[in-house]
Design a protein around this motif. Structure first.
Motif, short mmCIF file in Angstrom:
data_model
loop_
_atom_site.label_atom_id
_atom_site.label_comp_id
_atom_site.label_asym_id
_atom_site.label_seq_id
_atom_site.Cartn_x
_atom_site.Cartn_y
_atom_site.Cartn_z
N LEU A 183 -27.79 30.84 32.91
CA LEU A 183 -28.79 29.88 32.19
C LEU A 183 -28.32 28.67 31.61
N LEU A 184 -28.76 27.54 32.14
CA LEU A 184 -28.19 26.28 31.42
C LEU A 184 -28.91 26.36 29.78
N LEU A 185 -28.11 26.03 28.83
CA LEU A 185 -29.10 25.88 27.58
C LEU A 185 -28.43 24.54 27.04
N VAL B 25 -19.88 22.27 33.20
CA VAL B 25 -20.75 22.09 31.79
C VAL B 25 -19.61 21.67 30.68
N GLU B 26 -19.62 20.51 30.08
CA GLU B 26 -18.70 20.41 29.01
C GLU B 26 -19.08 21.10 27.76
N GLU C 132 -13.59 26.84 29.75
CA GLU C 132 -12.77 26.66 31.37
C GLU C 132 -13.96 27.39 32.00
N GLU C 133 -14.71 28.17 31.90
CA GLU C 133 -15.60 29.00 33.00
C GLU C 133 -16.97 28.40 33.04
N SER C 134 -17.17 27.40 32.22
CA SER C 134 -18.54 26.97 32.08
C SER C 134 -19.12 25.88 33.24
N LEU D 23 -27.27 23.51 19.14
CA LEU D 23 -26.98 22.36 18.47
C LEU D 23 -25.64 22.08 18.90
N LEU D 24 -25.27 20.75 19.03
CA LEU D 24 -23.80 20.10 19.17
C LEU D 24 -23.67 20.31 20.39
N SER D 25 -23.86 21.13 21.46
CA SER D 25 -23.40 21.10 22.65
C SER D 25 -24.21 22.11 23.67
N ASP D 26 -24.03 21.55 24.96
CA ASP D 26 -24.75 22.31 26.00
C ASP D 26 -23.76 23.60 26.30
N CYS D 27 -24.32 24.59 26.82
CA CYS D 27 -23.48 25.69 27.18
C CYS D 27 -24.21 26.48 28.30
N VAL D 28 -23.46 27.57 28.96
CA VAL D 28 -23.77 28.52 29.82
C VAL D 28 -24.19 29.85 29.29
N MET D 29 -25.45 30.43 29.57
CA MET D 29 -25.34 31.97 29.20
C MET D 29 -25.63 32.48 30.44
N ARG D 30 -24.75 33.65 30.67
CA ARG D 30 -25.00 34.67 31.81
C ARG D 30 -25.75 35.94 31.40
#
Length: 212
Positions: free
Chosen positions: A163-165, A198-199, A189-191, A139-146
């Motif tokens: 993975l882009l979530l 990815v913001e 800063e690493e996304s 919820l609320l934001s995209d993120c990157v899971m490694r």
């Protein structure tokens, strides 16, 4: 057999473009990983997201963001667990239970609020607290899971996957991905995903599990 392969391709097709592999993977290892680490886009609607947040915010907003976790895995977070939900939100959670657990999720739902500057470091969730499957709504934001392969033996393979979530998506982590890989949420800063930034803002995840 052909029907099963088409069904498998349809399932994997939901998330193939959201995975970026790095390291030494065989084609069979990639297929197994893709079966055990799924991302379903637009699992909840904006209206369903708003309904979940209306129920979560009054409780979680009372808590301060924490700078450390019992296993040092999370920084800049606050969390709670809820068992009772409004009928509207119970419909959403029941949908998660059917999709990821065959209708047999644990009754308590974990809510993890990660601040914009927060980070989840590489870890494998304890087998004391949950079973072979973990599913989370973003919820609320995209993120990157490694995810990175846990090193075992004298010459372990170098394997990782980003993975882009997307916001509103559901990830389902099970079996191989659950036990053989660490997972983390990259810092703001690493996304990056496929060489694009990815913001990542404040992210609330609604996490369901099954019994150990």
């Amino acid at each position: 057999m052909l029907v099963l392969r088409r069904l498998e391709a349809k399932i994997l097709g939901r998330s193939l473009h959201l995975v970026e592999f790095a390291g030494q993977w065989t084609s069979s290892e990639r297929r197994q990983f893709e079966c055990d680490m799924r991302v379903i886009e637009n699992f909840v609607t904006p209206a369903e997201e708003a309904g979940l947040l209306r129920e979560i915010e009054p409780h979680i907003s009372r808590l301060p963001y924490e700078s450390s976790h019992w296993d040092e895995a999370i920084h800049g977070y606050r969390e709670l667990e809820r068992r009772k939900w409004s009928p509207q939100n119970r419909v959403v959670l029941d949908r998660v239970s059917r999709e990821a657990f065959g209708g047999r999720a644990m009754p308590f739902v974990h809510i993890l609020d990660l601040a914009e500057v927060g980070v989840i470091k590489p870890h494998v969730d304890s087998i004391r607290f949950c079973g072979h499957t973990i599913a989370g709504i973003s919820l609320l934001s995209d993120c990157v899971m490694r995810l990175q392969r846990v090193a075992k033996g004298p010459d372990p393979p170098c394997q990782s996957a980003d993975l882009l979530l997307p916001r509103h998506s559901l990830y389902i982590m099970r079996a191989l991905a659950r036990y053989e890989f660490t997972h983390e949420i990259l810092a703001r800063e690493e996304s990056r995903f496929r060489n694009r930034s990815v913001e990542r803002r404040r992210r609330v995840s609604v996490i369901c599990r099954n019994d150990p």
